[in-house]
Design a protein around this motif. Structure first.
Motif, PDB file in Angstrom:
ATOM      1  N   PRO A 163       0.798  -1.240   0.000  1.00  0.00           N
ATOM      2  CA  PRO A 163       0.000   0.000   0.000  1.00  0.00           C
ATOM      3  C   PRO A 163       0.821   1.276   0.000  1.00  0.00           C
ATOM      4  O   PRO A 163       0.301   2.343  -0.350  1.00  0.00           O
ATOM      5  CB  PRO A 163      -0.832  -0.125   1.283  1.00  0.00           C
ATOM      6  N   SER A 164       2.101   1.198   0.361  1.00  0.00           N
ATOM      7  CA  SER A 164       2.893   2.424   0.467  1.00  0.00           C
ATOM      8  C   SER A 164       3.052   3.139  -0.867  1.00  0.00           C
ATOM      9  O   SER A 164       3.299   4.356  -0.907  1.00  0.00           O
ATOM     10  CB  SER A 164       4.283   2.115   1.039  1.00  0.00           C
ATOM     11  N   GLU A 167       0.181   5.747  -0.853  1.00  0.00           N
ATOM     12  CA  GLU A 167      -0.107   6.513   0.355  1.00  0.00           C
ATOM     13  C   GLU A 167       0.208   7.989   0.136  1.00  0.00           C
ATOM     14  O   GLU A 167       1.039   8.338  -0.723  1.00  0.00           O
ATOM     15  CB  GLU A 167       0.710   5.963   1.530  1.00  0.00           C
TER      16      GLU A 167
END
Length: 328
Positions: A163-164, A167
């Motif tokens: 997910p980074s 983000e």
């Protein structure tokens, strides 16, 4: 407004074949594909992740599908740094992505395997789905650049599983990175209750293509069996949430591929049927499942179906050393 093509991630999944969605008389390999292609304009080939695609199969797929139908082909596991079984490696090669000679040979075999689709204008895109440990950084950027070099002429789609990448504080740089290489960012729909959940962002990083993949919203995504991870049936309201986003993508790209990966029973094809109906503003009925007449092949298009670009030149030993570092 670009085309919106709706389909599923596989047409040969065992659970789908056993669900009864394919009618009697159309359950052999040829019948299944023809039946599917009469109802949807795009499909994802997921078998190419588990084993290198064959020229023979690609040629048959092209012959069995109508003009305008496209295949999104998932990249072989070794090419995205995933663990790969020795049994599926060609010519007795070791399953070692750190070996430049192995990488070059596998790239060449992968390109040859899908070339009949490319030549027939049936290659929609090549999907690079990276593992959860593939995170932002210089090694990842180098690896993406080398993928772009090896696949020049193909349309590429990239799905990040960490997910980074999307983000706040990183998303803009991620979009710019993909945009420099002409790679389409893959938007995902999945449960948002897990630390590994990828947010449902919809960046446009290529004027040619955007891709949305619906994984289902099972909370067993990170821990359960394959059946547990993908056992999810979308309801109409959940799909309707995506209509404005999909239409906005179509305003900025030539094609949007909307693909359902909740491959458990016939859940994916039913969701694809519903999404097609919603996109075409057709009210629901209590009759039998939609027929091809109520499932248009695509939204209005600005041009012709995709045609082959320059022939890719995948085997490049000069870039293999940094490729293996990035994949490690």
């Amino acid at each position: 407004m670009g085309q919106i093509l709706v389909g599923t991630c596989s047409w040969t999944d065992r659970a789908l074949v056993g669900s009864g969605w394919y009618p009697p008389g159309r359950r052999d390999a040829e019948g299944r594909l023809r039946h599917y292609a009469e109802r949807f304009p795009v499909v994802e080939v997921d078998a190419s992740y588990y084993a290198l695609p064959s020229e023979r199969n690609s040629r048959l797929w092209a012959e069995r599908t109508p003009d305008g139908f496209v295949f999104d082909v998932k990249a072989f596991s070794l090419l995205t740094g995933h663990p790969t079984r020795s049994a599926v490696m060609p010519d007795g090669l070791p399953a070692e992505h750190r070996d430049p000679a192995v990488l070059d040979a596998v790239w060449a075999r992968f390109a040859a395997g899908i070339e009949p689709l490319w030549e027939a204008g049936r290659l929609g895109s090549v999907l690079f789905q990276f593992p959860p440990w593939f995170r932002p950084g210089q090694r990842a950027e180098t690896f993406l650049g080398e993928c772009a070099e090896r696949t020049e002429g193909w349309r590429l789609a990239v799905e990040f599983r960490h997910p980074s990448w999307w983000e706040p504080g990183q998303a803009e740089a991620t979009g710019a990175l993909l945009g420099r290489h002409g790679m389409a960012a893959v938007a995902v729909d999945m449960t948002q209750t897990l630390p590994s959940s990828v947010p449902p962002v919809t960046p446009v990083t290529s004027h040619q293509l955007s891709v949305v993949r619906f994984h289902g919203r099972s909370t067993a995504w990170g821990t359960g069996s394959k059946e547990d991870r993908f056992r999810y049936a979308y309801d109409e309201d959940e799909l309707a949430e995506w209509l404005p986003r999909v239409r906005r993508l179509a305003e900025r790209t030539e094609q949007v591929h909307v693909l359902f990966n909740n491959c458990c029973g016939d859940a994916a094809v039913r969701a694809a049927e519903t999404m097609t109906r919603l996109l075409d503003d057709v009210p629901p009925t209590d009759d039998a499942p939609p027929t091809p007449a109520r499932l248009p092949r695509a939204r209005p298009a600005p041009g012709v179906p995709p045609t082959p670009g320059p022939r890719p030149t995948p085997a490049r030993s000069s870039s293999s050393s940094s490729s293996r570092r990035a994949a490690g």
